[in-house]
Write a protein that holds these residues in place. Structure first.
Motif, PDB file in Angstrom:
ATOM      1  N   PRO A 149       9.924  28.333  65.717  1.00 30.69           N
ATOM      2  CA  PRO A 149      11.135  27.734  65.150  1.00 30.69           C
ATOM      3  C   PRO A 149      11.945  28.745  64.334  1.00 30.69           C
ATOM      4  CG  PRO A 149       9.239  27.179  63.801  1.00 30.69           C
ATOM      5  CD  PRO A 149       8.718  27.993  64.960  1.00 30.69           C
ATOM      6  N   ILE A 150      13.227  28.852  64.634  1.00 30.74           N
ATOM      7  CA  ILE A 150      14.094  29.780  63.921  1.00 30.74           C
ATOM      8  C   ILE A 150      14.129  29.458  62.431  1.00 30.74           C
ATOM      9  CG2 ILE A 150      16.528  30.428  63.629  1.00 30.74           C
ATOM     10  CD1 ILE A 150      16.793  30.412  66.647  1.00 30.74           C
ATOM     11  N   ASN A 151      14.009  28.170  62.085  1.00 33.39           N
ATOM     12  CA  ASN A 151      14.065  27.778  60.680  1.00 33.39           C
ATOM     13  C   ASN A 151      12.953  28.389  59.841  1.00 33.39           C
ATOM     14  OD1 ASN A 151      16.380  26.313  60.338  1.00 33.39           O
ATOM     15  ND2 ASN A 151      15.347  24.559  59.431  1.00 33.39           N
ATOM     16  N   ALA A 152      11.872  28.847  60.486  1.00 34.49           N
ATOM     17  CA  ALA A 152      10.799  29.495  59.742  1.00 34.49           C
ATOM     18  C   ALA A 152      11.316  30.737  59.025  1.00 34.49           C
ATOM     19  CB  ALA A 152       9.651  29.877  60.679  1.00 34.49           C
ATOM     20  N   MET A 153      12.376  31.349  59.555  1.00 36.83           N
ATOM     21  CA  MET A 153      12.973  32.525  58.931  1.00 36.83           C
ATOM     22  C   MET A 153      14.071  32.151  57.934  1.00 36.83           C
ATOM     23  SD  MET A 153      11.633  35.372  59.994  1.00 36.83           S
ATOM     24  CE  MET A 153      10.377  35.789  61.210  1.00 36.83           C
ATOM     25  N   LEU A 154      14.575  30.929  58.014  1.00 36.42           N
ATOM     26  CA  LEU A 154      15.773  30.588  57.248  1.00 36.42           C
ATOM     27  C   LEU A 154      15.567  29.548  56.146  1.00 36.42           C
ATOM     28  CD1 LEU A 154      18.316  30.301  60.214  1.00 36.42           C
ATOM     29  CD2 LEU A 154      17.819  32.311  58.817  1.00 36.42           C
ATOM     30  N   ASP A 155      14.412  28.879  56.114  1.00 36.31           N
ATOM     31  CA  ASP A 155      14.237  27.738  55.216  1.00 36.31           C
ATOM     32  C   ASP A 155      14.599  28.023  53.765  1.00 36.31           C
ATOM     33  OD1 ASP A 155      13.537  25.198  56.269  1.00 36.31           O
ATOM     34  OD2 ASP A 155      11.756  26.117  57.104  1.00 36.31           O
ATOM     35  N   TRP A 156      13.928  29.009  53.153  1.00 33.98           N
ATOM     36  CA  TRP A 156      14.204  29.257  51.730  1.00 33.98           C
ATOM     37  C   TRP A 156      15.588  29.856  51.494  1.00 33.98           C
ATOM     38  CZ3 TRP A 156      11.641  25.946  49.647  1.00 33.98           C
ATOM     39  CH2 TRP A 156      10.265  25.852  49.591  1.00 33.98           C
ATOM     40  N   PRO A 157      15.995  30.933  52.215  1.00 31.49           N
ATOM     41  CA  PRO A 157      17.322  31.497  51.934  1.00 31.49           C
ATOM     42  C   PRO A 157      18.469  30.524  52.145  1.00 31.49           C
ATOM     43  CG  PRO A 157      16.361  32.496  53.901  1.00 31.49           C
ATOM     44  CD  PRO A 157      15.272  31.732  53.213  1.00 31.49           C
ATOM     45  N   MET A 158      18.323  29.563  53.058  1.00 26.75           N
ATOM     46  CA  MET A 158      19.380  28.572  53.263  1.00 26.75           C
ATOM     47  C   MET A 158      19.567  27.690  52.032  1.00 26.75           C
ATOM     48  SD  MET A 158      19.410  27.050  57.146  1.00 26.75           S
ATOM     49  CE  MET A 158      17.847  26.209  56.942  1.00 26.75           C
ATOM     50  N   GLY A 159      18.494  27.548  51.237  1.00 21.19           N
ATOM     51  CA  GLY A 159      18.550  26.656  50.091  1.00 21.19           C
ATOM     52  C   GLY A 159      19.087  27.285  48.825  1.00 21.19           C
ATOM     53  N   THR A 160      19.355  28.591  48.831  1.00 12.34           N
ATOM     54  CA  THR A 160      19.920  29.241  47.643  1.00 12.34           C
ATOM     55  C   THR A 160      21.436  29.071  47.634  1.00 12.34           C
ATOM     56  OG1 THR A 160      20.199  31.377  48.759  1.00 12.34           O
ATOM     57  CG2 THR A 160      18.067  30.965  47.675  1.00 12.34           C
ATOM     58  N   ALA A 161      22.041  29.308  46.473  1.00 13.69           N
ATOM     59  CA  ALA A 161      23.500  29.169  46.364  1.00 13.69           C
ATOM     60  C   ALA A 161      24.208  30.132  47.311  1.00 13.69           C
ATOM     61  CB  ALA A 161      23.936  29.414  44.919  1.00 13.69           C
ATOM     62  N   SER A 162      23.739  31.391  47.357  1.00 12.79           N
ATOM     63  CA  SER A 162      24.370  32.380  48.236  1.00 12.79           C
ATOM     64  C   SER A 162      24.105  32.068  49.703  1.00 12.79           C
ATOM     65  CB  SER A 162      23.856  33.788  47.892  1.00 12.79           C
ATOM     66  OG  SER A 162      24.299  34.189  46.618  1.00 12.79           O
ATOM     67  N   GLY A 163      22.900  31.577  49.996  1.00 14.07           N
ATOM     68  CA  GLY A 163      22.580  31.223  51.367  1.00 14.07           C
ATOM     69  C   GLY A 163      23.431  30.062  51.856  1.00 14.07           C
ATOM     70  N   PHE A 164      23.626  29.077  50.985  1.00 16.28           N
ATOM     71  CA  PHE A 164      24.460  27.936  51.340  1.00 16.28           C
ATOM     72  C   PHE A 164      25.875  28.405  51.669  1.00 16.28           C
ATOM     73  CE2 PHE A 164      27.158  24.264  50.300  1.00 16.28           C
ATOM     74  CZ  PHE A 164      26.540  23.276  51.051  1.00 16.28           C
ATOM     75  N   ALA A 165      26.389  29.324  50.830  1.00 16.76           N
ATOM     76  CA  ALA A 165      27.743  29.847  51.062  1.00 16.76           C
ATOM     77  C   ALA A 165      27.797  30.690  52.332  1.00 16.76           C
ATOM     78  CB  ALA A 165      28.188  30.678  49.861  1.00 16.76           C
ATOM     79  N   ALA A 166      26.762  31.489  52.570  1.00 18.82           N
ATOM     80  CA  ALA A 166      26.755  32.376  53.737  1.00 18.82           C
ATOM     81  C   ALA A 166      26.790  31.584  55.034  1.00 18.82           C
ATOM     82  CB  ALA A 166      25.519  33.277  53.702  1.00 18.82           C
ATOM     83  N   PHE A 167      26.035  30.490  55.087  1.00 20.85           N
ATOM     84  CA  PHE A 167      25.954  29.735  56.333  1.00 20.85           C
ATOM     85  C   PHE A 167      27.095  28.726  56.484  1.00 20.85           C
ATOM     86  CE2 PHE A 167      21.494  31.204  55.971  1.00 20.85           C
ATOM     87  CZ  PHE A 167      21.443  31.880  57.184  1.00 20.85           C
ATOM     88  N   LEU A 168      28.005  28.712  55.525  1.00 19.48           N
ATOM     89  CA  LEU A 168      29.246  27.963  55.702  1.00 19.48           C
ATOM     90  C   LEU A 168      30.355  28.839  56.274  1.00 19.48           C
ATOM     91  CD1 LEU A 168      29.529  25.760  52.461  1.00 19.48           C
ATOM     92  CD2 LEU A 168      29.071  24.989  54.784  1.00 19.48           C
ATOM     93  N   ASP A 169      30.110  30.148  56.314  1.00 25.83           N
ATOM     94  CA  ASP A 169      31.111  31.106  56.785  1.00 25.83           C
ATOM     95  C   ASP A 169      31.268  30.969  58.303  1.00 25.83           C
ATOM     96  OD1 ASP A 169      32.543  33.346  57.618  1.00 25.83           O
ATOM     97  OD2 ASP A 169      31.699  34.620  56.044  1.00 25.83           O
ATOM     98  N   PRO A 170      32.464  30.702  58.780  1.00 28.74           N
ATOM     99  CA  PRO A 170      32.677  30.562  60.235  1.00 28.74           C
ATOM    100  C   PRO A 170      32.233  31.794  61.013  1.00 28.74           C
ATOM    101  CG  PRO A 170      34.588  29.760  59.028  1.00 28.74           C
ATOM    102  CD  PRO A 170      33.701  30.426  58.019  1.00 28.74           C
ATOM    103  N   LYS A 171      32.398  32.994  60.427  1.00 30.39           N
ATOM    104  CA  LYS A 171      31.999  34.225  61.134  1.00 30.39           C
ATOM    105  C   LYS A 171      30.484  34.251  61.341  1.00 30.39           C
ATOM    106  CE  LYS A 171      33.658  37.166  58.156  1.00 30.39           C
ATOM    107  NZ  LYS A 171      34.126  36.242  57.100  1.00 30.39           N
TER     108      LYS A 171
END
Length: 292
Positions: A149-171
């Protein structure tokens, strides 16, 4: 003396009987010291207990797409990360493009660096939800951003303030779409069928066939794999030309009759899925769970 655990704190009550050994002040002090030692030992175990709780919660998440035993997933991910570290190689062109995006845009670079720094360095955050050591930089993340599962690499960083902002970026999301498209192309290629062999770790190895048939029989029948699915058990990879062909395999006629096909009040779950939630009186614009 009684030591009692209530919620997440230890309450100690000392009762002194003039005729008991606790009448001696030294014994009372010793008893209190022992109680305090037990309290500290209990408190020291809480990060470990919490990490275990998180791992178990992830392993039994809705949808059951991870193994019931979290140690299986932990061992798998451990092997993936160790393989990356011991067998460095050039990134796939799409991942190289992703890396160039991160390093070529100041805002994206800062977000991708800080989202890992914002992950706490204590339990349970020192390890990811599967129980393994945490991915701590975007280079490791990109190298591991293949497979499931790809989420195994993304779970914690997605939950940080910067991670949340990064994954909202259309690019960033456009690049993730390219990654998924490249992965999809591979899964449709003949090379992806290499996991459909008969070795112990392959899908048609002893354990793989056992689990596949047990799941497909849903505890009600005892069919063999080839009795349930359209395939050629005598051919290489059971006749499946790719992972995608295997994943989207067809049932043999009559194995999965549709329940009450003419009754609109009966809902048949597709793809062997399970109901997640039933929502009533849903408004035209509303919030409700659609996927686990």
């Amino acid at each position: 003396m009684l030591a009692k655990q209530q919620d997440k704190q230890i309450r100690v009550r000392v009762t002194v009987d003039p005729n008991s050994q606790f009448a001696d002040i030294d014994n009372i002090k010793k008893a209190l010291d022992e109680a305090e030692q037990r309290r500290q030992q209990w408190q020291a175990r809480q990060p470990e207990v919490e990490a275990q709780r998180v791992a178990e919660a992830i392993s039994k998440a809705t949808g059951k797409w991870l193994p019931e035993d979290h140690r299986v997933h932990k061992k798998w991910l451990e092997g993936v990360i160790e393989h990356m570290d011991s067998h460095p190689r050039d990134l796939h062109p799409v991942l190289k493009e992703f890396k160039d995006l991160v390093e070529g845009d100041t805002g994206t670079y800062l977000l991708f660096c800080s989202k890992f720094k914002q992950i706490l360095k204590k339990k349970p955050y020192s390890k990811n939800p599967s129980g393994h050591r945490q991915v701590r930089d975007y280079e490791h993340m990109l190298a591991g951003l293949v497979g499931l599962p790809i989420n195994a690499m993304l779970d914690w960083p997605m939950g940080t303030a910067s991670g949340f902002a990064a994954f909202l970026d259309p690019k960033v999301n456009a690049m993730l779409k390219k990654v998924l498209n490249a992965w999809g192309e591979y899964l449709c290629s003949p090379a992806s069928a290499e996991v459909l062999g008969t070795d112990s770790q392959d899908w048609f190895g002893e354990t793989g066939v056992k689990d596949l048939t047990a799941t497909a029989n849903i505890g009600e029948t005892r069919y063999a794999f080839e009795d349930m699915f359209v395939c050629d058990s005598s051919a290489k990879h059971h006749g499946f030309s790719s992972w995608d062909a295997f994943f989207t395999r067809l049932f043999q006629e009559g194995i999965r009759p549709v329940a009450a096909p003419d009754d609109p009040d009966v809902i048949a779950n597709a793809c062997e899925s399970l109901p997640l939630n039933v929502a009533h009186e849903v408004k035209a614009r509303d919030k409700f769970w659609v996927k686990g």
